[in-house]
Design a protein around this motif. Sequence first.
Motif, PDB file in Angstrom:
ATOM      1  N   ILE A   7      39.778  38.709  53.318  1.00 13.41           N
ATOM      2  CA  ILE A   7      40.010  39.879  54.195  1.00 13.41           C
ATOM      3  C   ILE A   7      40.389  41.168  53.167  1.00 13.41           C
ATOM      4  O   ILE A   7      41.350  41.030  52.570  1.00 13.41           O
ATOM      5  N   GLY A   8      39.374  42.098  53.072  1.00  9.62           N
ATOM      6  CA  GLY A   8      39.499  43.152  52.101  1.00  9.62           C
ATOM      7  C   GLY A   8      38.801  43.511  51.013  1.00  9.62           C
ATOM      8  O   GLY A   8      38.823  42.281  50.029  1.00  9.62           O
ATOM      9  N   ALA A   9      38.131  44.252  50.940  1.00 12.08           N
ATOM     10  CA  ALA A   9      36.810  44.306  49.753  1.00 12.08           C
ATOM     11  C   ALA A   9      37.516  45.533  48.621  1.00 12.08           C
ATOM     12  O   ALA A   9      36.705  46.428  48.306  1.00 12.08           O
ATOM     13  N   GLY A  10      38.674  45.247  48.246  1.00 12.81           N
ATOM     14  CA  GLY A  10      39.321  46.197  47.185  1.00 12.81           C
ATOM     15  C   GLY A  10      39.296  45.596  46.075  1.00 12.81           C
ATOM     16  O   GLY A  10      38.357  44.466  45.992  1.00 12.81           O
ATOM     17  N   PRO A  11      39.713  46.242  44.816  1.00 14.55           N
ATOM     18  CA  PRO A  11      39.540  45.192  43.518  1.00 14.55           C
ATOM     19  C   PRO A  11      40.010  43.864  43.621  1.00 14.55           C
ATOM     20  O   PRO A  11      39.310  43.042  42.930  1.00 14.55           O
ATOM     21  N   ALA A  12      41.103  43.466  44.323  1.00 17.84           N
ATOM     22  CA  ALA A  12      41.742  42.165  44.467  1.00 17.84           C
ATOM     23  C   ALA A  12      40.737  41.124  44.961  1.00 17.84           C
ATOM     24  O   ALA A  12      40.315  39.924  44.589  1.00 17.84           O
ATOM     25  N   GLY A  13      40.040  41.589  46.455  1.00 18.29           N
ATOM     26  CA  GLY A  13      39.255  40.880  47.171  1.00 18.29           C
ATOM     27  C   GLY A  13      37.642  40.606  46.442  1.00 18.29           C
ATOM     28  O   GLY A  13      37.390  39.421  46.565  1.00 18.29           O
ATOM     29  N   LEU A  14      37.378  41.736  45.716  1.00 20.93           N
ATOM     30  CA  LEU A  14      35.914  41.517  45.261  1.00 20.93           C
ATOM     31  C   LEU A  14      35.948  40.809  44.135  1.00 20.93           C
ATOM     32  O   LEU A  14      34.989  40.227  43.621  1.00 20.93           O
ATOM     33  N   SER A  15      37.129  40.928  43.391  1.00 20.90           N
ATOM     34  CA  SER A  15      37.132  40.097  41.891  1.00 20.90           C
ATOM     35  C   SER A  15      37.548  38.658  42.331  1.00 20.90           C
ATOM     36  O   SER A  15      36.565  37.888  41.585  1.00 20.90           O
TER      37      SER A  15
END
Length: 396
Positions: A7-15
């Motif tokens: 849940i969340g496609a920012g740097p943490a989620g995408l990495s």
Amino acid sequence: MAEVIIIGAGPAGLSAATRLAREGVKVLVLDREAEPGGIPRHCAHSPYGFREFHRPMRGPAYARRLVAGAQAAGAEIRPRTSVTALHPGGRIEVTSPDGPATLTAPIVLLATGCRETSRAARLIGGEKQAGVLNTGALQGIVHLNHQRPFQRPVILGTELVAFSALLTCREAGISPVAMLEPGPRITARAPADWLPWALGVPLRLNTRITQILGRSRVERVLIQTPDGPDEIACDGVILTGGFRPDAPLIRASHLELDPASGGPVVDPWGRLTDPAYFAAGNLLRGVETAGWCWAEGQRVAGAIHAALKGQLPPPGGARLRIASDAVKLAVPQVIAPEASGRLQLRLTRPAKGRLRLIQDGVTLAETRIDSLPERRITLPLPTPKGSGDITLTLAE
Ligand SMILES: Cc1cc2nc3c(=O)[nH]c(=O)nc-3n(C[C@H](O)[C@H](O)[C@H](O)COP(=O)(O)OP(=O)(O)OC[C@H]3O[C@@H](n4cnc5c(N)ncnc54)[C@H](O)[C@@H]3O)c2cc1C
């Protein structure tokens, strides 16, 4: 069916998505925004990407590269999908243009980031006129909608993000009339204070806003300075910083929230109090750099991969209790003997002294600190001798 929902496609989620998908795990990433990428999508300035791609990048280019990397690795990214509830065992409710739905996965990673403190939470008086924004909203309006919400705003706060707001103003042709800091020095590291000086924006320390005045739009702010009350004519106010984890989903769920960090209670592997859930990124403690969140996503993805294979130590460990009013937060809050890694701390105020981690009267670790508030402090995770609480003290 996905093995891991993120849940969340920012740097943490995408990495995390990229690392898991590269390991052959079936990953689904959900984000409520129309495009994936998280905060960097709104930040047209540099520096992003040093740690990840070894060169400075502007936010939107960095976000595109993270998205492309996750997709190339095989992760599915579903934007315009808001997660509205978390239930035990990895069952979540979502809403999207296709309507409401329930999704389930063996593991759900929460990477919903953080948000700036609102005007209401800052207890600033006055009418509720247009022209009061936080940095995130300003950058969305300027970079995504290509609008200029005001011409002569006041900027409140001096965390790093306030200097990001200054750069956004400069790019949009907006001329801030002042930058105000309630404390005696700027919160960001020097030489950040060089920027307002270089841009001709007066920086006023020990100054806070007491009221924002104006009928339909902001016309002026009343301020309290060391010399008494004063006012500044302006047409907008940018409220910067005071980041808190974006955790309404957790607050409304069965998962335990840590009152100190405002994020979920996690163990050293990023696992929450329901082992079907993990967390990474700014949700854990408020704002960090994108590179830090990216690295956290990688690390937690490694733990999730181990959990899927049944190789993660069982949940549990010693709970960390903060016994100093100078220490704002500590992450993780659960410490296990099998774990390596670092404990992350932040202070509420400038403090120096001996920090001790004590369990059953025995000092597990101690170190000297001398730091300003909101700075990142890390120390090696201690090895607990049992499951009794670990108390964190600071002798100043
Ligand atoms: C103004 C500003 C400037 C910055 N400048 C820099 C810089 O120059 N360099 C740098 O390294 N760092 C910078 N940072 C910090 C960096 O951008 C963040 O640390 C990083 O983006 C955090 O990554 P994240 O994945 O934890 O969260 P975010 O990037 O915040 O991503 C979280 C995602 O979760 C989604 N989400 C939240 N709730 C839900 C829900 N219920 N359902 C579905 N999706 C949801 C959001 O839409 C968002 O896309 C800046 C931050 C700000 C605010």
